[in-house]
Design a protein around this motif. Sequence first.
Motif, PDB file in Angstrom:
ATOM      1  N   ARG A 132       0.856  -1.055  -0.208  1.00 12.20           N
ATOM      2  CA  ARG A 132      -0.132  -0.034   0.175  1.00 12.20           C
ATOM      3  C   ARG A 132       0.899   1.328   0.006  1.00 12.20           C
ATOM      4  O   ARG A 132       0.366   2.300   0.301  1.00 12.20           O
ATOM      5  CB  ARG A 132      -0.777   0.062   1.214  1.00 12.20           C
ATOM      6  N   GLY A 133       2.269   1.173  -0.325  1.00 14.42           N
ATOM      7  CA  GLY A 133       2.954   2.201  -0.226  1.00 14.42           C
ATOM      8  C   GLY A 133       3.048   3.160  -1.493  1.00 14.42           C
ATOM      9  O   GLY A 133       2.146   3.117  -2.315  1.00 14.42           O
ATOM     10  N   LYS A 134       3.880   4.268  -1.261  1.00 15.55           N
ATOM     11  CA  LYS A 134       3.698   5.414  -2.243  1.00 15.55           C
ATOM     12  C   LYS A 134       4.578   4.834  -3.604  1.00 15.55           C
ATOM     13  O   LYS A 134       5.248   3.894  -3.556  1.00 15.55           O
ATOM     14  CB  LYS A 134       4.346   6.458  -1.845  1.00 15.55           C
ATOM     15  N   PRO A 135       4.328   5.598  -4.627  1.00 15.93           N
ATOM     16  CA  PRO A 135       4.950   5.017  -5.999  1.00 15.93           C
ATOM     17  C   PRO A 135       6.470   5.140  -5.981  1.00 15.93           C
ATOM     18  O   PRO A 135       7.159   4.327  -6.659  1.00 15.93           O
ATOM     19  CB  PRO A 135       4.387   6.160  -6.999  1.00 15.93           C
ATOM     20  N   ALA A 136       7.018   6.127  -5.191  1.00 15.93           N
ATOM     21  CA  ALA A 136       8.577   6.146  -4.994  1.00 15.93           C
ATOM     22  C   ALA A 136       9.077   4.835  -4.489  1.00 15.93           C
ATOM     23  O   ALA A 136      10.097   4.230  -5.110  1.00 15.93           O
ATOM     24  CB  ALA A 136       8.895   7.330  -4.243  1.00 15.93           C
ATOM     25  N   LEU A 137       8.414   4.391  -3.489  1.00 12.42           N
ATOM     26  CA  LEU A 137       8.836   3.032  -3.066  1.00 12.42           C
ATOM     27  C   LEU A 137       8.562   1.963  -3.883  1.00 12.42           C
ATOM     28  O   LEU A 137       9.392   0.981  -4.135  1.00 12.42           O
ATOM     29  CB  LEU A 137       8.113   3.009  -1.433  1.00 12.42           C
ATOM     30  N   ALA A 138       7.426   1.932  -4.623  1.00 15.73           N
ATOM     31  CA  ALA A 138       7.117   0.844  -5.553  1.00 15.73           C
ATOM     32  C   ALA A 138       8.203   0.894  -6.567  1.00 15.73           C
ATOM     33  O   ALA A 138       8.619  -0.336  -6.953  1.00 15.73           O
ATOM     34  CB  ALA A 138       5.642   1.291  -6.208  1.00 15.73           C
ATOM     35  N   ALA A 139       8.491   2.055  -7.008  1.00 15.22           N
ATOM     36  CA  ALA A 139       9.867   2.110  -8.031  1.00 15.22           C
ATOM     37  C   ALA A 139      10.968   1.437  -7.574  1.00 15.22           C
ATOM     38  O   ALA A 139      11.827   0.831  -8.240  1.00 15.22           O
ATOM     39  CB  ALA A 139       9.799   3.638  -8.499  1.00 15.22           C
ATOM     40  N   GLN A 140      11.316   1.861  -6.435  1.00 20.83           N
ATOM     41  CA  GLN A 140      12.495   1.206  -5.629  1.00 20.83           C
ATOM     42  C   GLN A 140      12.430  -0.425  -5.622  1.00 20.83           C
ATOM     43  O   GLN A 140      13.434  -1.060  -5.968  1.00 20.83           O
ATOM     44  CB  GLN A 140      12.720   1.639  -4.307  1.00 20.83           C
ATOM     45  N   LEU A 141      11.245  -0.730  -5.325  1.00 17.23           N
ATOM     46  CA  LEU A 141      11.132  -2.307  -5.234  1.00 17.23           C
ATOM     47  C   LEU A 141      11.379  -3.033  -6.634  1.00 17.23           C
ATOM     48  O   LEU A 141      11.901  -3.864  -6.861  1.00 17.23           O
ATOM     49  CB  LEU A 141       9.726  -2.704  -4.649  1.00 17.23           C
ATOM     50  N   ILE A 142      10.508  -2.447  -7.670  1.00 16.12           N
ATOM     51  CA  ILE A 142      10.534  -2.837  -9.024  1.00 16.12           C
ATOM     52  C   ILE A 142      12.020  -2.708  -9.453  1.00 16.12           C
ATOM     53  O   ILE A 142      12.167  -3.549 -10.245  1.00 16.12           O
ATOM     54  CB  ILE A 142       9.326  -2.126  -9.643  1.00 16.12           C
ATOM     55  N   GLU A 143      12.460  -1.744  -9.394  1.00 18.65           N
ATOM     56  CA  GLU A 143      13.979  -1.568  -9.779  1.00 18.65           C
ATOM     57  C   GLU A 143      14.951  -2.650  -9.264  1.00 18.65           C
ATOM     58  O   GLU A 143      15.617  -3.339 -10.036  1.00 18.65           O
ATOM     59  CB  GLU A 143      14.625  -0.192  -9.148  1.00 18.65           C
ATOM     60  N   GLN A 144      14.607  -3.254  -8.348  1.00 20.63           N
ATOM     61  CA  GLN A 144      15.297  -4.447  -7.612  1.00 20.63           C
ATOM     62  C   GLN A 144      14.530  -5.929  -8.157  1.00 20.63           C
ATOM     63  O   GLN A 144      14.945  -6.977  -7.742  1.00 20.63           O
ATOM     64  CB  GLN A 144      15.370  -4.424  -6.233  1.00 20.63           C
ATOM     65  N   GLY A 145      13.414  -5.877  -9.104  1.00 18.01           N
ATOM     66  CA  GLY A 145      12.870  -7.030  -9.441  1.00 18.01           C
ATOM     67  C   GLY A 145      11.797  -7.550  -8.521  1.00 18.01           C
ATOM     68  O   GLY A 145      11.740  -8.620  -8.886  1.00 18.01           O
ATOM     69  N   ILE A 146      11.434  -6.656  -7.673  1.00 19.57           N
ATOM     70  CA  ILE A 146      10.413  -7.224  -6.606  1.00 19.57           C
ATOM     71  C   ILE A 146       9.195  -7.126  -7.291  1.00 19.57           C
ATOM     72  O   ILE A 146       8.784  -5.899  -7.548  1.00 19.57           O
ATOM     73  CB  ILE A 146      10.813  -6.647  -5.365  1.00 19.57           C
ATOM     74  N   PHE A 147       8.279  -8.006  -7.127  1.00 13.46           N
ATOM     75  CA  PHE A 147       6.613  -8.022  -7.754  1.00 13.46           C
ATOM     76  C   PHE A 147       6.014  -7.469  -6.391  1.00 13.46           C
ATOM     77  O   PHE A 147       6.234  -7.710  -5.350  1.00 13.46           O
ATOM     78  CB  PHE A 147       6.154  -9.161  -8.215  1.00 13.46           C
TER      79      PHE A 147
END
Length: 210
Positions: A132-147
């Motif tokens: 439920r986090g913010k898009p900046a955190l979502a982008a960080q996770l996705i950058e590391q390949g996390i779904f």
Amino acid sequence: MKYYDIHTHRASGEAEVLEVINVIIKEPVEKNDAPYRSYGIHPWYIGNVEEQMEELRKAAFLPETVAIGEAGLDKLAETDFATQEDAFLRQIRLAEEVEKPLIIHCVKAWTELLRLKKEMKPIQPWIVHGFRGKPALAAQLIEQGIFLSLGSSFNPSSLQTAWPGYVLTETDEKTGSIRDVYQGFADTLSLPLETVARQLAENSRHIFCL
């Protein structure tokens, strides 16, 4: 149309819903007859880690077990954080051994989670459930390949950040239908429900081999 609920604690009984029932390793392990399951040591319920890992290893090799978890880190949990990290590391290694994805519970420990992702370099997919986090955190996770697995309460901008390839759906402990989550995605993305369903089916089948 098929609906995929990759993390739930209750069976819907709906024929159109393919769901992964999560079983938390406690004392004793709960019996579950669901066709698809995930088993994990939740950071809230860490006891004797050696005994819990022994139970988890038994469950991990069952053909109906499609994922390990939920496992993870929670700075609001009563369990000592070092103990949480030890249990999490063991489950990361187990997921790699059995070649199954890892479903993650993370609360206020994003820095530690990302550090471990970089250090461990896992091959198996990592999925943060209930994001439920913010898009900046979502982008960080996705950058590391996390779904990211999203339920009925999600940040619309984070969904847009993760769409299309890094999004999964769940109901967790909610009583609402996964159909409502799908419709919420479609409304947020201004896409037909069928388009959303096709993409979520592709993501789910790719990660879980369902």
